[in-house]
Design an enzyme around this catalytic site. Structure first.
Site, PDB file in Angstrom:
ATOM      1  N   SER A   1      -1.090   6.419   0.638  1.00  0.00           N
ATOM      2  CA  SER A   1      -2.433   5.624   0.607  1.00  0.00           C
ATOM      3  C   SER A   1      -2.712   5.372   2.033  1.00  0.00           C
ATOM      4  O   SER A   1      -1.682   5.054   2.646  1.00  0.00           O
ATOM      5  CB  SER A   1      -2.637   4.633  -0.357  1.00  0.00           C
ATOM      6  OG  SER A   1      -2.530   4.864  -1.697  1.00  0.00           O
TER       7      SER A   1
ATOM      8  N   LEU B   1       0.910  -0.908  -0.047  1.00  0.00           N
ATOM      9  CA  LEU B   1      -0.040  -0.143  -0.041  1.00  0.00           C
ATOM     10  C   LEU B   1       0.933   1.249  -0.172  1.00  0.00           C
ATOM     11  O   LEU B   1       1.730   1.329   0.838  1.00  0.00           O
ATOM     12  CB  LEU B   1      -0.876  -0.093   1.397  1.00  0.00           C
ATOM     13  CG  LEU B   1      -1.913   0.966   1.158  1.00  0.00           C
ATOM     14  CD1 LEU B   1      -3.082   0.485   0.101  1.00  0.00           C
ATOM     15  CD2 LEU B   1      -2.764   0.859   2.549  1.00  0.00           C
ATOM     16  N   ASP B   2       0.867   2.165  -0.971  1.00  0.00           N
ATOM     17  CA  ASP B   2       1.733   3.043  -1.134  1.00  0.00           C
ATOM     18  C   ASP B   2       2.075   4.184  -0.278  1.00  0.00           C
ATOM     19  O   ASP B   2       1.100   4.079   0.598  1.00  0.00           O
ATOM     20  CB  ASP B   2       2.018   3.632  -2.576  1.00  0.00           C
ATOM     21  CG  ASP B   2       0.769   4.289  -3.029  1.00  0.00           C
ATOM     22  OD1 ASP B   2       0.692   5.467  -2.015  1.00  0.00           O
ATOM     23  OD2 ASP B   2       0.089   4.232  -4.020  1.00  0.00           O
ATOM     24  N   ILE B   3       2.922   4.903   0.111  1.00  0.00           N
ATOM     25  CA  ILE B   3       3.230   5.901   1.122  1.00  0.00           C
ATOM     26  C   ILE B   3       1.913   6.923   1.307  1.00  0.00           C
ATOM     27  O   ILE B   3       1.515   7.414   2.183  1.00  0.00           O
ATOM     28  CB  ILE B   3       4.765   6.575   1.013  1.00  0.00           C
ATOM     29  CG1 ILE B   3       4.936   7.231   2.471  1.00  0.00           C
ATOM     30  CG2 ILE B   3       4.607   7.421  -0.171  1.00  0.00           C
ATOM     31  CD1 ILE B   3       6.392   7.424   2.379  1.00  0.00           C
TER      32      ILE B   3
END
Length: 249
Positions: free
Chosen positions: A124, A120-122
């Protein structure tokens, strides 16, 4: 004629454990093939052979925990990078959701080998799974995973007349390619005037943001709300809970 496979690979295929776990169990003499202990790494088996594991392996596996966290913006999913803190740093007693009904007691030893099963990207927020259980990791991020992941995505259309055309919504559902490869069909629909629901069965790096760019949408916010049958629900941002004994992805 059927080709023999590495025992650890076959155990992983059967969903008994991860390959790494299999190698550890083989070394300890906890694996039997057709009733005989096999303790040599790299041993091969035929698909027709029967593989069983000793009770010690099952007992060790049952102690492994899986944690659900509502990841805030600014935390990375995995290893610390560029000065950013990994989400696992939030797994401590004071951040446990007070409505968590799981029977487990938190202990710092549970942080050992607790790894993210998916990214889960930074930028999000939302549901992130961290697990010690190789079976769950394989189920969620293995090559042949069919587990859906659902996201709520706030967007703005950057082209006149300011609203995404229906044809572009259809492309988001099926018809886009990333890195030269066609994406699997997705389910993308409007939730309200500025929010889309995305349901995906794959997880390329920054996939939703890149899909949106291809049709002229700017992502303003992204939240993962479901992985398979497990929902984020009311779990507050920055807090965590255990995967319940009655929950399955």
């Amino acid at each position: 004629m059927t080709e023999p496979l590495r025992l650890s690979k076959r155990m992983s295929e059967l969903g008994l454990c991860s390959r790494r776990e299999a190698d550890a169990w083989i070394e300890r003499g906890w694996v039997r093939v057709d009733g005989k202990v096999v303790s040599e790494l790299g041993s091969k088996v035929l698909p027709s052979q029967r593989i069983t594991v000793e009770r010690q392996a099952s007992a060790e596996q049952s102690k492994r925990v899986t944690v659900l966290i509502n990841k805030p913006v600014g935390y990375v999913s995995g290893q610390a990078e560029d000065g950013y803190t990994p989400a696992v740093a939030l797994i401590k007693a004071e951040n446990r959701w007070n409505e968590d009904k799981a029977p487990e007691q938190f202990h710092p030893t549970q942080l050992r080998s607790l790894v993210p099963a998916g990214r889960l990207d930074i930028d999000s927020i939302g549901l992130l799974v961290l697990t010690q259980d190789g079976r769950i990791a394989k189920q969620l991020i293995g090559e042949d995973t069919a587990v859906e992941k659902e996201y709520l995505v706030r967007v703005r259309y950057l082209k006149p007349p300011g609203k995404l055309p229906d044809a572009e919504l259809k492309r988001l559902n099926h018809g886009l390619s990333l890195d030269g490869k066609a994406l699997l069909p997705a389910k993308v629909r409007w939730q309200n005037d500025d929010q889309l629901s995305f349901t995906l069965r794959e997880g390329k790096k920054r996939q939703i943001r890149r899909m949106c760019e291809l049709v002229g949408l700017k992502v303003l916010g992204l939240k993962r709300v479901r992985i398979g049958r497990v929902k984020l629900g009311d779990l507050p941002v920055g807090q965590w809970r255990y995967l319940g004994p009655d929950e399955q992805f």
